[in-house]
Design a protein around this motif. Structure first.
Motif, short mmCIF file in Angstrom:
data_model
loop_
_atom_site.label_atom_id
_atom_site.label_comp_id
_atom_site.label_asym_id
_atom_site.label_seq_id
_atom_site.Cartn_x
_atom_site.Cartn_y
_atom_site.Cartn_z
N THR A 288 0.85 -1.20 0.00
CA THR A 288 0.00 0.00 0.00
C THR A 288 0.88 1.24 0.00
N LYS A 289 1.91 1.22 0.87
CA LYS A 289 2.77 2.41 0.99
C LYS A 289 3.55 2.65 -0.29
N VAL B 120 12.81 -5.57 5.76
CA VAL B 120 12.23 -6.91 5.52
C VAL B 120 10.81 -6.77 4.97
N GLN B 121 10.02 -5.86 5.56
CA GLN B 121 8.65 -5.64 5.06
C GLN B 121 8.68 -5.12 3.62
N LEU B 122 9.66 -4.25 3.33
CA LEU B 122 9.77 -3.70 1.97
C LEU B 122 10.10 -4.80 0.96
N THR B 123 11.01 -5.70 1.36
CA THR B 123 11.39 -6.81 0.47
C THR B 123 10.17 -7.69 0.22
N ASP B 124 9.42 -7.97 1.29
CA ASP B 124 8.21 -8.79 1.17
C ASP B 124 7.21 -8.10 0.23
N GLY B 125 7.06 -6.79 0.41
CA GLY B 125 6.14 -6.02 -0.45
C GLY B 125 6.59 -6.06 -1.91
N LEU B 126 7.91 -5.94 -2.09
CA LEU B 126 8.48 -5.95 -3.44
C LEU B 126 8.19 -7.29 -4.13
N GLU B 127 8.31 -8.37 -3.35
CA GLU B 127 8.04 -9.70 -3.93
C GLU B 127 6.59 -9.77 -4.40
N ALA C 234 10.20 -14.18 -9.43
CA ALA C 234 9.94 -13.25 -8.31
C ALA C 234 10.30 -13.89 -6.97
N GLY C 235 9.97 -15.18 -6.80
CA GLY C 235 10.25 -15.86 -5.53
C GLY C 235 11.74 -15.96 -5.26
N GLU C 236 12.50 -16.29 -6.30
CA GLU C 236 13.95 -16.41 -6.13
C GLU C 236 14.59 -15.06 -5.82
N VAL C 237 14.08 -14.03 -6.52
CA VAL C 237 14.58 -12.67 -6.28
C VAL C 237 14.35 -12.29 -4.82
N ALA C 238 13.13 -12.60 -4.32
CA ALA C 238 12.82 -12.28 -2.93
C ALA C 238 13.73 -13.06 -1.99
N MET C 239 14.02 -14.33 -2.35
CA MET C 239 14.89 -15.15 -1.50
C MET C 239 16.30 -14.53 -1.44
N MET C 240 16.82 -14.08 -2.58
CA MET C 240 18.17 -13.47 -2.59
C MET C 240 18.19 -12.20 -1.74
N LEU C 241 17.13 -11.39 -1.86
CA LEU C 241 17.08 -10.16 -1.06
C LEU C 241 16.99 -10.50 0.43
N THR C 242 16.21 -11.54 0.76
CA THR C 242 16.06 -11.93 2.16
C THR C 242 17.40 -12.43 2.71
N ILE C 243 18.12 -13.26 1.91
CA ILE C 243 19.44 -13.75 2.36
C ILE C 243 20.36 -12.55 2.60
N ALA C 244 20.34 -11.58 1.67
CA ALA C 244 21.21 -10.40 1.80
C ALA C 244 20.90 -9.66 3.09
N LEU C 245 19.63 -9.37 3.33
CA LEU C 245 19.27 -8.61 4.53
C LEU C 245 19.60 -9.38 5.80
N ARG C 246 19.38 -10.71 5.76
CA ARG C 246 19.65 -11.54 6.94
C ARG C 246 21.14 -11.54 7.28
N PHE C 247 22.00 -11.53 6.24
CA PHE C 247 23.42 -11.72 6.49
C PHE C 247 24.22 -10.42 6.57
N ILE C 248 23.58 -9.27 6.40
CA ILE C 248 24.34 -8.01 6.53
C ILE C 248 24.92 -7.86 7.95
N PRO C 249 24.11 -8.04 9.02
CA PRO C 249 24.71 -7.90 10.36
C PRO C 249 25.81 -8.93 10.62
N SER D 8 1.79 -11.37 4.88
CA SER D 8 1.09 -10.09 5.06
C SER D 8 0.15 -9.90 3.87
N VAL D 9 -1.04 -9.42 4.16
CA VAL D 9 -2.04 -9.22 3.11
C VAL D 9 -2.57 -7.80 3.18
N MET D 10 -3.12 -7.34 2.06
CA MET D 10 -3.73 -6.01 2.06
C MET D 10 -5.15 -6.12 2.60
#
Lengths: 265, 190
Positions: free
Chosen positions: A24-25, A135-142, A155-170, A241-243
């Motif tokens: 939505t945002k 993480v919410q933005l990545t989910d929304g993007l997917e 789209a699913g694989e792209v979201a998985m790569m983004l999720t791995i990236a965000l998870r492993f930054i710290p 998450s759903v609208m």
């Protein structure tokens, strides 16, 4: 040397805007941007400014943080004003003259219009990242990209790569910091010489980081494959998450208002 | 044995994470206030080891993550695409030197491959990113109706020249890192 993990700009407070779905945002930001670009006079900008003020107030993001982006762009704002407002040796009558340099009245008005448009865009679009976690933005993007699966877009694989990236930054940041400290303790210097010499000083830091990266990728892929991961198609989420109706209503209402302001003013 | 699709996806995700971390470490603070980092290095590595499609994907997704981590609001919608996903995706053009790199590294000619594969790859990727940032600058000037003849192009070329310095630093680093990574990846594949 510390590795500062500045993870986005998210401001964790409870507000109706924080509660909206990321999709939505994203739609609201797109409608707002379109509206601001369609406006061609000051009355339209004033209405858009009121929309931004109301949105910041409802989001409960402190003003100091909401306008931080404007400070970062102060050079571009000044440049826009001066590029429009100043004239070199003009032939026509101008507002103020300082030798060959002159402040051009109509040019200054145009400069103020464009500078105001930049400020509105910066504060308005910043609200997306201020009220939504990465993480919410990545989910929304997917979910925005999901219809593209029809044309075989992964789209699913792209979201998985983004999720791995965000998870492993710290994790990667902590690792980098540890290696930098260890190499410093062995006498490595990262602040001597020109750009190339400094870059080469990072080789003893980068080699272990890259080796860990490829080893971790091997383990991660093995773990995913042994759990029968075969790409994103048909995958479900634990916390989907759903609208909700409130999301659809907000999106529809705001889009109509912003496009109407853009067309009318 | 070729790496699986899942394995390459994991490598891309982790390379993006490393690029994001390197973005936070300023290697060189420029006198006029700017800085450069080695953020493109992991994108070059993935492009050279896994080819152009992996490189372009890693770059485009890094562009999205870069925006999520350090958002710099675009002043025109086209600027968002030109400054984030497209600019970094073009870094993946380095992948067109991938076959040459792999062939020469496999023959044990890693040292000469620096000039014949790594440098051409880095130059291609860096010029792609540079062109995208320069185009973004021109979009700014045209969308804000600033008419100054050739000045916008010259200003945009100069303002974004940090990309070229950063690419030179990445090439210097890759010369030392790539042979070791080639050995590791070859061992993993057997």
């Amino acid at each position: 040397m510390r590795v500062p993990v500045a993870f986005g700009q998210y401001v964790p407070v409870d507000s109706p805007i924080h509660a909206l779905d990321a999709k939505t945002k994203m739609g609201l930001v797109a409608a707002f941007t379109a509206g601001v670009f369609m406006v061609d006079g000051f009355p339209g900008l004033v209405v858009m400014a009121l929309v931004v003020v109301a949105a910041v107030a409802v989001s409960r993001v402190p003003w100091r943080i909401a306008v931080r982006g404007v400070r970062a762009l102060s050079f571009i704002l000044a440049f826009t004003l001066l590029a429009h407002g100043l004239r070199w040796n003009p032939a026509t009558v101008t507002l103020v003259r300082l030798g060959p340099l002159a402040v051009d009245g109509p040019g200054l008005v145009t400069g103020v219009f464009f500078a105001a448009r930049i400020m509105l865009l910066v504060v308005g679009t910043s609200l997306l990242t201020l009220t939504t976690t990465p993480v919410q933005l990545t989910d929304g993007l997917e979910r925005v990209m999901r219809p593209l699966e029809v044309v075989r877009f992964p789209a699913g694989e792209v979201a998985m790569m983004l999720t791995i990236a965000l998870r492993f930054i710290p994790t990667t940041a902590a690792e980098a910091e540890k290696i930098v400290i260890a190499q410093t303790a062995r006498g490595a210097r990262f602040d001597e010489g020109g750009p190339i010499r400094r870059a080469r000083a990072f080789v003893p830091v980068l080699v272990p980081l890259f080796i860990n990266l490829f080893r971790r990728a091997e383990d991660l892929a093995l773990a995913m494959e042994s759990r029968c991961y075969r790409g994103g198609r048909g995958r479900t989420r634990l916390n989907a998450s759903v609208m909700r109706p409130a999301d659809w209503m907000t999106l529809a209402f705001a889009t109509v208002v912003m496009i109407a302001v853009g067309v009318a003013l | 044995m070729n790496p699986s699709r899942v394995r390459i996806a994991a490598e891309i995700g982790l390379s993006i994470a490393l690029a994001a971390v390197l973005q936070l470490i300023a290697v060189w603070q420029l006198p006029q206030g700017g800085s450069y980092s080695l953020t493109m290095a992991p994108l070059f590595v993935i492009a050279l080891l896994r080819g152009p499609s992996a490189g372009l994907t890693a770059g485009a997704l890094y562009g999205v993550i870069d925006f999520l981590i350090k958002p710099y609001p675009p002043l025109h919608p086209a600027q968002w695409i030109l400054d984030y996903p497209l600019a970094y995706a073009l870094v993946g053009l380095a992948g067109f030197a991938s076959l040459r790199w792999q062939r020469q590294a496999a023959e044990g000619r890693g040292a000469s491959a620096f000039w014949t594969a790594i440098v051409p790859g880095v130059v291609l990727g860096a010029l792609g990113r540079y062109a995208s940032h320069v185009a973004s600058g021109l979009v700014f000037f045209s969308s804000y109706a600033i008419d100054a003849g050739q000045a916008p192009l010259i200003y945009s070329l100069a303002y974004n020249s940090f990309v070229l310095v950063s690419a030179a630093a990445c090439a210097a680093v890759l010369g030392a890192v790539m042979p070791q990574l080639h050995r590791l990846v070859s061992r993993q594949a057997t």
